[in-house]
Design a protein around this motif. Structure first.
Motif, short mmCIF file in Angstrom:
data_model
loop_
_atom_site.label_atom_id
_atom_site.label_comp_id
_atom_site.label_asym_id
_atom_site.label_seq_id
_atom_site.Cartn_x
_atom_site.Cartn_y
_atom_site.Cartn_z
N VAL A 96 18.58 25.36 -52.19
CA VAL A 96 19.53 25.18 -51.04
C VAL A 96 20.85 25.13 -51.24
CG1 VAL A 96 19.64 24.11 -48.82
CG2 VAL A 96 17.41 24.34 -49.82
N LYS B 98 23.15 25.66 -48.94
CA LYS B 98 24.30 25.33 -47.73
C LYS B 98 25.18 24.46 -48.03
CE LYS B 98 21.27 21.49 -46.39
NZ LYS B 98 20.30 21.03 -45.50
N ILE C 55 16.52 28.31 -43.60
CA ILE C 55 16.00 27.07 -43.26
C ILE C 55 16.49 26.10 -42.23
CG2 ILE C 55 15.29 26.98 -45.52
CD1 ILE C 55 17.21 24.96 -46.17
N MET D 68 6.03 25.50 -41.87
CA MET D 68 7.38 24.60 -42.57
C MET D 68 7.39 23.38 -41.94
SD MET D 68 10.65 23.80 -41.88
CE MET D 68 12.32 24.06 -42.22
N ILE E 271 9.73 19.22 -41.65
CA ILE E 271 10.85 18.62 -42.06
C ILE E 271 10.34 16.96 -41.80
CG2 ILE E 271 13.13 17.89 -42.51
CD1 ILE E 271 13.96 20.58 -41.28
N MET F 108 11.37 18.61 -50.37
CA MET F 108 12.79 18.76 -50.44
C MET F 108 13.31 17.95 -51.97
SD MET F 108 13.91 18.71 -46.39
CE MET F 108 15.24 17.38 -46.76
N SER F 109 14.59 17.86 -52.08
CA SER F 109 14.92 16.97 -53.53
C SER F 109 14.15 15.77 -53.77
CB SER F 109 16.29 16.93 -53.35
OG SER F 109 17.39 17.75 -53.56
N ARG G 74 11.83 23.48 -51.08
CA ARG G 74 13.45 23.77 -50.53
C ARG G 74 14.42 22.59 -51.18
NH1 ARG G 74 10.45 23.22 -45.83
NH2 ARG G 74 11.79 21.38 -45.49
N VAL G 75 15.03 22.98 -52.47
CA VAL G 75 15.64 21.72 -52.79
C VAL G 75 17.07 22.15 -53.14
CG1 VAL G 75 15.66 20.49 -55.47
CG2 VAL G 75 13.48 21.30 -54.59
N GLY G 76 17.77 21.07 -52.76
CA GLY G 76 19.42 21.55 -52.44
C GLY G 76 20.11 20.57 -53.60
N SER G 77 20.18 19.26 -53.02
CA SER G 77 21.07 18.18 -53.83
C SER G 77 20.84 18.03 -55.28
CB SER G 77 21.38 16.71 -53.09
OG SER G 77 20.13 16.46 -52.55
N ARG H 3 25.97 16.66 -51.30
CA ARG H 3 26.68 17.69 -50.30
C ARG H 3 27.71 16.75 -49.53
NH1 ARG H 3 21.63 19.68 -49.54
NH2 ARG H 3 21.16 17.94 -47.99
C1 LIG Z 1 19.37 20.64 -46.64
C2 LIG Z 1 17.71 21.09 -46.50
C3 LIG Z 1 17.08 20.94 -47.38
C4 LIG Z 1 17.41 20.39 -49.03
O1 LIG Z 1 17.55 19.20 -48.90
P1 LIG Z 1 17.78 18.26 -50.25
O2 LIG Z 1 17.53 16.87 -49.91
O3 LIG Z 1 19.50 18.44 -50.63
O4 LIG Z 1 17.02 18.94 -51.38
C5 LIG Z 1 15.87 21.29 -47.34
N1 LIG Z 1 15.19 21.81 -46.37
C6 LIG Z 1 16.12 21.63 -45.09
C7 LIG Z 1 15.22 22.34 -43.98
C8 LIG Z 1 17.35 21.58 -45.26
O5 LIG Z 1 18.11 21.70 -43.88
#
Ligand SMILES: *Cc1c(COP(=O)(O)O)cnc(C)c1O
Length: 225
Positions: free
Chosen positions: A34, A36, A81, A163, A165, A195-196, A211-214, A220
């Motif tokens: 991720v 973003k 996402i 999906m 959250i 996620m992370s 979905r892995v971002g940080s 961020r």
């Molecule tokens: C930002 C986001 C993520 C990633 O989140 P992290 O905690 O940084 O891994 C995953 N899914 C969605 C829908 C997001 O908006």
């Protein structure tokens, strides 16, 4: 700490371990990095390290950032996402390979129209608001079956999966379990969850897309209004 490419490697190992721990083939889990809020310069090393799937939560940001990156990097798959407004459906269908946030009839109609026009069909995931949170997008769990049927029958859409959250302050496990149950009930194989902080738990419950971002890109900066 290390850099993003190194953290990516570590996440890949953890995904493989979580999958094998459940007797699953690691290749049955797609890692969506991720990206973003991160600039092209932060993303390039992650592409160079072999990452092919990326997630963005805003159409405008992705539209500005990705076409040049894609030209330079070769085939990458982009996943939307974040919430999608119907008036951005054309841009989303043109740019993204998967949309994880289909959650209402008006958007289903807009996506069906653009898919017909552009002759391009991103994979579609229905977002489910498993925590019944007022501020969060997604179909209510008890409406999910009906909405999927509507997408299929009224709009001719092919649905790849679900999906969610989970609420930030709750144990995600019951939410992952509920989503997996809804997918099973509706004959869907795709599960975009984790996620992370919780992707291993999600994989244990059947996630096909995490979905892995940080954990890859780092912290961020807060989004300015
Ligand atoms: C930002 C986001 C993520 C990633 O989140 P992290 O905690 O940084 O891994 C995953 N899914 C969605 C829908 C997001 O908006």
């Amino acid at each position: 700490m290390g850099d993003a490419a190194q953290r990516l490697g570590e996440i890949r190992v953890r995904i493989a371990d979580a999958a094998k721990g459940r007797g699953r083939d690691p290749s049955s889990v797609t890692l969506i990095a991720v990206s973003k809020t991160f600039e092209a310069d932060a993303i390039r090393p992650v592409i160079a390290a072999g990452q092919r799937h990326f997630g963005e939560n805003r159409v405008q940001e992705a539209k500005a950032k990705w076409p040049p990156l894609r030209l330079a990097a070769g085939p990458v798959e982009l996943h939307l996402i974040g919430p999608l407004q119907s008036n951005k459906a054309a841009d989303a269908v043109a740019l993204f390979d998967a949309i994880h946030t289909l959650d209402r009839p008006k958007l289903a109609a807009a996506l069906a129209a653009e898919i017909g026009k552009l002759r391009r069909a991103p994979a579609l995931f229905v977002q489910v608001n498993t925590g019944h949170e007022a501020q969060k997008s997604g179909v209510a769990p008890e409406q999910t079956g009906r909405f999927i049927a509507q997408c299929r029958n009224d709009y001719g859409l092919s649905i790849s999966g679900l999906m969610c959250i989970p609420p930030i302050d709750e144990d995600p496990v019951p939410h992952f379990r509920a989503l997996a149950g809804l997918a099973r009930d509706n004959g869907l194989s795709g599960l975009s969850m984790g996620m992370s902080g919780d992707f291993e738990a999600a994989i244990a419950l059947g996630a096909t897309h995490v979905r892995v971002g940080s954990a890859i890109f780092g912290h961020r900066p807060p989004i300015k209004a």
